[in-house]
Write a protein that holds these residues in place. Sequence first.
Motif, PDB file in Angstrom:
ATOM      1  N   ALA A 165       1.086  -1.268  -0.021  1.00 35.83           N
ATOM      2  CA  ALA A 165       0.139   0.040  -0.085  1.00 35.83           C
ATOM      3  C   ALA A 165       0.794   1.237   0.013  1.00 35.83           C
ATOM      4  CB  ALA A 165      -0.925   0.043   1.348  1.00 35.83           C
ATOM      5  N   MET A 166       0.757   2.098  -1.056  1.00 34.94           N
ATOM      6  CA  MET A 166       1.274   3.174  -1.142  1.00 34.94           C
ATOM      7  C   MET A 166       0.969   4.254   0.057  1.00 34.94           C
ATOM      8  SD  MET A 166       3.560   2.968  -3.370  1.00 34.94           S
ATOM      9  CE  MET A 166       4.040   4.605  -3.821  1.00 34.94           C
ATOM     10  N   TRP A 167      -0.146   4.101   0.729  1.00 33.16           N
ATOM     11  CA  TRP A 167      -0.608   4.969   1.883  1.00 33.16           C
ATOM     12  C   TRP A 167       0.092   4.904   3.026  1.00 33.16           C
ATOM     13  CZ3 TRP A 167      -3.027   2.243   5.150  1.00 33.16           C
ATOM     14  CH2 TRP A 167      -3.605   0.754   4.801  1.00 33.16           C
ATOM     15  N   THR A 168       1.007   3.804   3.409  1.00 36.51           N
ATOM     16  CA  THR A 168       1.691   3.470   4.560  1.00 36.51           C
ATOM     17  C   THR A 168       3.087   3.924   4.313  1.00 36.51           C
ATOM     18  OG1 THR A 168       2.176   1.318   4.034  1.00 36.51           O
ATOM     19  CG2 THR A 168      -0.077   1.360   4.967  1.00 36.51           C
ATOM     20  N   TYR A 217      -6.543   6.273   0.906  1.00 35.68           N
ATOM     21  CA  TYR A 217      -7.455   7.409   0.432  1.00 35.68           C
ATOM     22  C   TYR A 217      -9.075   6.762   0.675  1.00 35.68           C
ATOM     23  CZ  TYR A 217      -3.505   7.790  -2.595  1.00 35.68           C
ATOM     24  OH  TYR A 217      -2.472   8.077  -3.382  1.00 35.68           O
ATOM     25  N   ASP A 218     -10.004   7.684   0.669  1.00 32.31           N
ATOM     26  CA  ASP A 218     -11.404   7.344   0.838  1.00 32.31           C
ATOM     27  C   ASP A 218     -11.610   7.024   2.292  1.00 32.31           C
ATOM     28  OD1 ASP A 218     -11.853   7.662  -1.892  1.00 32.31           O
ATOM     29  OD2 ASP A 218     -11.498   5.802  -2.353  1.00 32.31           O
ATOM     30  N   ALA A 219     -10.856   7.694   3.080  1.00 26.86           N
ATOM     31  CA  ALA A 219     -11.098   7.387   4.516  1.00 26.86           C
ATOM     32  C   ALA A 219     -11.585   8.723   5.465  1.00 26.86           C
ATOM     33  CB  ALA A 219      -9.672   6.966   5.428  1.00 26.86           C
ATOM     34  N   ASP A 220     -12.215   9.683   4.614  1.00 22.61           N
ATOM     35  CA  ASP A 220     -12.717  10.693   5.201  1.00 22.61           C
ATOM     36  C   ASP A 220     -12.059  11.585   6.237  1.00 22.61           C
ATOM     37  OD1 ASP A 220     -14.855  12.583   5.342  1.00 22.61           O
ATOM     38  OD2 ASP A 220     -15.892  11.533   6.938  1.00 22.61           O
ATOM     39  N   SER A 236      -6.641  -4.634   7.118  1.00 22.84           N
ATOM     40  CA  SER A 236      -7.970  -4.386   7.475  1.00 22.84           C
ATOM     41  C   SER A 236      -8.370  -2.856   6.828  1.00 22.84           C
ATOM     42  CB  SER A 236      -8.314  -4.583   8.886  1.00 22.84           C
ATOM     43  OG  SER A 236      -8.048  -5.756   9.104  1.00 22.84           O
ATOM     44  N   VAL A 237      -7.414  -1.954   7.203  1.00 26.60           N
ATOM     45  CA  VAL A 237      -7.578  -0.631   6.725  1.00 26.60           C
ATOM     46  C   VAL A 237      -7.607  -0.731   5.252  1.00 26.60           C
ATOM     47  CG1 VAL A 237      -6.757   1.555   6.968  1.00 26.60           C
ATOM     48  CG2 VAL A 237      -6.777   0.359   9.090  1.00 26.60           C
ATOM     49  N   GLU A 238      -6.671  -1.447   4.587  1.00 21.46           N
ATOM     50  CA  GLU A 238      -6.555  -1.331   3.228  1.00 21.46           C
ATOM     51  C   GLU A 238      -7.822  -1.759   2.479  1.00 21.46           C
ATOM     52  OE1 GLU A 238      -3.312  -2.641  -0.049  1.00 21.46           O
ATOM     53  OE2 GLU A 238      -3.538  -3.884   1.766  1.00 21.46           O
ATOM     54  N   GLU A 239      -8.408  -2.677   3.138  1.00 21.34           N
ATOM     55  CA  GLU A 239      -9.412  -3.332   2.601  1.00 21.34           C
ATOM     56  C   GLU A 239     -10.816  -2.592   2.757  1.00 21.34           C
ATOM     57  OE1 GLU A 239      -9.549  -7.218   4.516  1.00 21.34           O
ATOM     58  OE2 GLU A 239      -7.736  -7.875   3.169  1.00 21.34           O
ATOM     59  N   LYS A 240     -11.107  -1.771   4.063  1.00 26.10           N
ATOM     60  CA  LYS A 240     -12.056  -0.991   4.233  1.00 26.10           C
ATOM     61  C   LYS A 240     -11.559   0.165   4.859  1.00 26.10           C
ATOM     62  CE  LYS A 240     -16.290  -1.299   6.883  1.00 26.10           C
ATOM     63  NZ  LYS A 240     -17.001  -2.043   7.837  1.00 26.10           N
ATOM     64  N   PRO A 241     -11.171   1.019   4.143  1.00 23.78           N
ATOM     65  CA  PRO A 241     -10.672   2.668   4.750  1.00 23.78           C
ATOM     66  C   PRO A 241     -11.480   3.076   5.696  1.00 23.78           C
ATOM     67  CG  PRO A 241     -10.347   2.350   2.291  1.00 23.78           C
ATOM     68  CD  PRO A 241     -11.280   1.221   2.648  1.00 23.78           C
ATOM     69  N   LEU A 242     -12.954   3.211   5.676  1.00 25.74           N
ATOM     70  CA  LEU A 242     -13.902   3.723   6.511  1.00 25.74           C
ATOM     71  C   LEU A 242     -14.042   3.038   7.752  1.00 25.74           C
ATOM     72  CD1 LEU A 242     -16.416   5.146   4.022  1.00 25.74           C
ATOM     73  CD2 LEU A 242     -14.802   6.346   5.275  1.00 25.74           C
ATOM     74  N   VAL A 243     -13.172   1.799   7.968  1.00 29.47           N
ATOM     75  CA  VAL A 243     -13.165   1.315   9.279  1.00 29.47           C
ATOM     76  C   VAL A 243     -12.722   2.114  10.171  1.00 29.47           C
ATOM     77  CG1 VAL A 243     -11.037   0.079   9.070  1.00 29.47           C
ATOM     78  CG2 VAL A 243     -12.876  -1.234  10.426  1.00 29.47           C
ATOM     79  N   LEU A 244     -11.589   3.017   9.601  1.00 31.97           N
ATOM     80  CA  LEU A 244     -11.018   4.271  10.649  1.00 31.97           C
ATOM     81  C   LEU A 244     -11.995   4.943  11.376  1.00 31.97           C
ATOM     82  CD1 LEU A 244      -7.841   5.129   8.717  1.00 31.97           C
ATOM     83  CD2 LEU A 244      -8.078   3.443  10.557  1.00 31.97           C
ATOM     84  N   ALA A 245     -13.350   5.143  10.582  1.00 33.45           N
ATOM     85  CA  ALA A 245     -14.054   5.962  11.127  1.00 33.45           C
ATOM     86  C   ALA A 245     -15.142   5.265  11.970  1.00 33.45           C
ATOM     87  CB  ALA A 245     -15.160   6.523   9.988  1.00 33.45           C
TER      88      ALA A 245
END
Length: 331
Positions: free
Chosen positions: A213-216, A230-233, A298-307
């Motif tokens: 993942a490029m976001w880590t 991306y798309d994690a609001d 888990s975050v990569e598969e479902k970014p909005l799990v962070l919310a």
Amino acid sequence: MTIYSQHAHRGKIQILATYRGSDGVVSKTVTSLGEARLAAPIVDALNEISALATAPVSVYDGRERRTDHYPSGHLEALADASSRDALLTGAHSLWYEYVCLRLHQALADLEGALAALPDTVSRAIRAELEEEANELRAALDEFSGASPEDGPESERQWDFGRPFVTGDDEMDTLSGDTREQFDQREAGFTPEEREKAVADLRVLATAHGGVDAMWTSLDDAGSGIFAEPYDADGFYLTVQAPEPGDAGAPWEIEVGRWEPDDPDEQYGDHSSATGSSVIRCALPVAPGADEIARLLRSVEEKPLVLAEWAGTPEGEVLAGTTMVVTRRYDS
């Protein structure tokens, strides 16, 4: 020491080794393959191995205003597969041990790329690694004066301070700036604290390397991971190892969120924003690399799990994990 490339020639893909010789730059064919897709991962791994093997012996260890040399024992791993686990057991310095970890990963990547190829190709690549190690050792002996005066000159030329290597990854591991950041972090560590910091760095780096993942990213001094999908609001995740000198301090997982600096702006349309922690999980037991990697996946598969996690009450478990929220910053 050597730069590798692929070249189409008469219906085959040649893997070339290019290095400085006594008469200038020399290229030679290491082996040939039928398809470029098979050659590409081998070339990438060879370039990373060459860079990681060469750079530590091409710069001074300047910690605490010394002018020492880094170890060269990591070169054994290029030719001797049985010595590769030793790359993960040292505690010389944060930067050097991180380079050794990266070298261990690159060698594993190479073995993975060779697994489905003919033995003739594998043997040629392994012979090239052995030659690279031998030539670099010979060059180091010449540099230190350990070689006999009438001994043969190294075929592959090497200059201290000017390693002939390709560029590095997004962390720029082999740069002087990165080395200095690692050195500044460990300044003042006792040997036991440095050993602890190295062990934690291996956990973080292994977890980070296990997620595509490029976001880590690892932070500059290798003490934590920052993940902003991306798309994690606007939510993000941090994994932080404790400083070795802080006795009893736990590993921490935090979820934070970027908030626009202008209250009249909405996230996504903002001109600037400031991050702030929302929840924290202080872990009672230090996590393993696999556990951290699972969290990141888990975050990569479902970014909005962070919310979803950000809304977890204090004392309750983050959904899908065993991590308990030990603090909410809004309470």
